[in-house]
Design an enzyme around this catalytic site. Structure first.
Site, short mmCIF file in Angstrom:
data_model
loop_
_atom_site.label_atom_id
_atom_site.label_comp_id
_atom_site.label_asym_id
_atom_site.label_seq_id
_atom_site.Cartn_x
_atom_site.Cartn_y
_atom_site.Cartn_z
N LYS A 155 0.80 -1.26 0.07
CA LYS A 155 -0.19 -0.07 0.07
C LYS A 155 0.81 1.35 -0.15
O LYS A 155 1.92 1.37 0.75
CB LYS A 155 -0.84 0.08 1.16
CG LYS A 155 -1.86 -1.16 1.29
CD LYS A 155 -3.26 -0.82 0.69
CE LYS A 155 -4.20 -1.73 0.81
NZ LYS A 155 -5.48 -1.63 -0.06
N LYS A 256 -13.92 -7.44 -6.64
CA LYS A 256 -14.09 -7.71 -5.48
C LYS A 256 -15.45 -8.38 -5.43
O LYS A 256 -16.50 -7.59 -5.19
CB LYS A 256 -13.89 -6.51 -4.49
CG LYS A 256 -12.82 -5.98 -4.45
CD LYS A 256 -12.79 -4.84 -3.25
CE LYS A 256 -11.34 -4.43 -2.51
NZ LYS A 256 -10.27 -4.41 -3.79
MG LIG Z 1 -7.27 -1.87 -4.07
#
Ligand SMILES: [Mg+2]
Length: 335
Positions: A155, A256
């Site tokens: 991240k 997702k």
């Molecule tokens: Mg992502």
């Protein structure tokens, strides 16, 4: 419907249980949207007349889904009263996931094989690497590689770019030729993203997720980016996906199932994306293993296995919504 997916008839349900759970993370996941410390989820348990049991999970997450966990829970109770009642995407994911799990249990076959006969039971997965300092990130990346992962994800954009760059250089150093993907969660501005991506060009980044927020801005950044661009939270519906394709917002689409509305909607979206020339990557929503399991079966069924799905997240949780689905030798093993 994805052309590779079988039509399967969904079972009749004899009883329904809805249970809310709180799943703390071992340590907070820091993203450009903020830190995630706990996941509140809802587990749906369906039983058929032969006492087969199917589980599904709703896992709303601020920044990724428009409904709250309270709204998803209420929608599931309304659906239990009357299946004609509408479901927001995360609640739809729980219902479709549970019905498919129930169908697989009743058939005595793994869900991926029911959806796509002959699909593989082993799903290689990327590892999410944390760490604040370069040394911490490098240590976490080395541990991921040592445990068999061939892709790591870091991240970025939660702090200064120079700190991100130092961490990424340290990670690339220890992972050798394994793949490195990054996720900015829309945290860079349209002005700064091109410069950042130019400086990352030598690190052989597999793709960058959401370098900037919004389909317009992504299309602009992609036009000059030396790093392939992935769209993730800027897509929350199939209509958004159509817009992303039309606008040229991305090379890669992150799907997702827990956010989009479950495995079947995701299979259809994956077919649309693939037909348009985009690469599909199936990932979790940091939900529990009930949701992760549904996503993993789907990834196998639609053969979205390279790039590796981002489904090695059950290990980040303390407690789980079901039997933990943990990576072994860098892969999830489905049954
Ligand atoms: Mg992502």
């Amino acid at each position: 419907m994805n052309p590779g997916i079988e039509e399967i008839s969904l079972p009749d349900v004899a009883s329904i249980q809805i249970r809310r759970m709180s799943l703390p993370l071992r340590s907070p996941v820091v993203t450009a949207h903020g830190a995630i410390a706990t996941r509140d989820v809802i587990v749906l348990r369906l039983v058929d007349a032969e006492a087969n049991i199917g589980h599904g999970e709703a896992a709303p997450l601020a920044g990724f889904t428009s409904e709250t966990v309270d709204e998803a829970e209420q929608a599931l109770h309304h659906w239990a009263d009357d299946p004609e009642n509408p479901l927001p995407p995360t609640a739809r994911a729980a219902v479709d996931g549970a019905l498919l799990d129930l169908a697989a249990q009743a058939a005595g076959r793994p869900l991926h094989d029911l959806l796509a006969p002959g699909s593989p039971g082993v799903v290689p997965v990327s590892a999410l690497v944390g760490g604040i300092t370069p040394a911490e990130a490098a240590g976490a990346a080395r541990a991921a590689i040592d445990s068999g992962h061939r892709t790591v994800k870091v991240k970025v954009a939660a702090g200064p770019f120079e700190a991100d760059l130092a961490r990424l250089i340290a990670v690339r150093e220890v992972i050798g030729d394994a793949r490195l993907r990054i996720d900015a969660n829309g945290g860079w501005t349209a002005d700064e993203a091109p410069g950042h991506l130019a400086r990352l060009a030598d690190l052989d980044i597999e793709f960058v997720e959401e370098p900037v927020a919004g389909l317009d801005a992504l299309a602009g950044v992609r036009a000059t980016s030396p790093v392939p661009v992935a769209v993730d939270e800027s897509i929350s519906t199939p209509v958004d996906l159509d817009r992303a394709i039309a606008m040229g917002s991305a090379d890669v689409v992150i799907l997702k199932p827990s956010a989009l509305g479950g495995p079947l909607i995701t299979a259809a979206a994956a077919g649309t994306a693939t037909d348009a020339g985009l690469t599909v990557v199936v990932t979790s929503l940091l939900e529990g293993s009930v949701g992760i399991r549904a996503a993993a079966h789907l990834a196998s069924a639609i053969r979205a296995l390279d790039p590796a799905p981002g489904l090695a997240t059950a290990s980040l949780l303390v407690g789980d919504s079901g039997p933990p689905l943990l990576a072994v030798d860098g892969a999830l093993h489905l049954s």
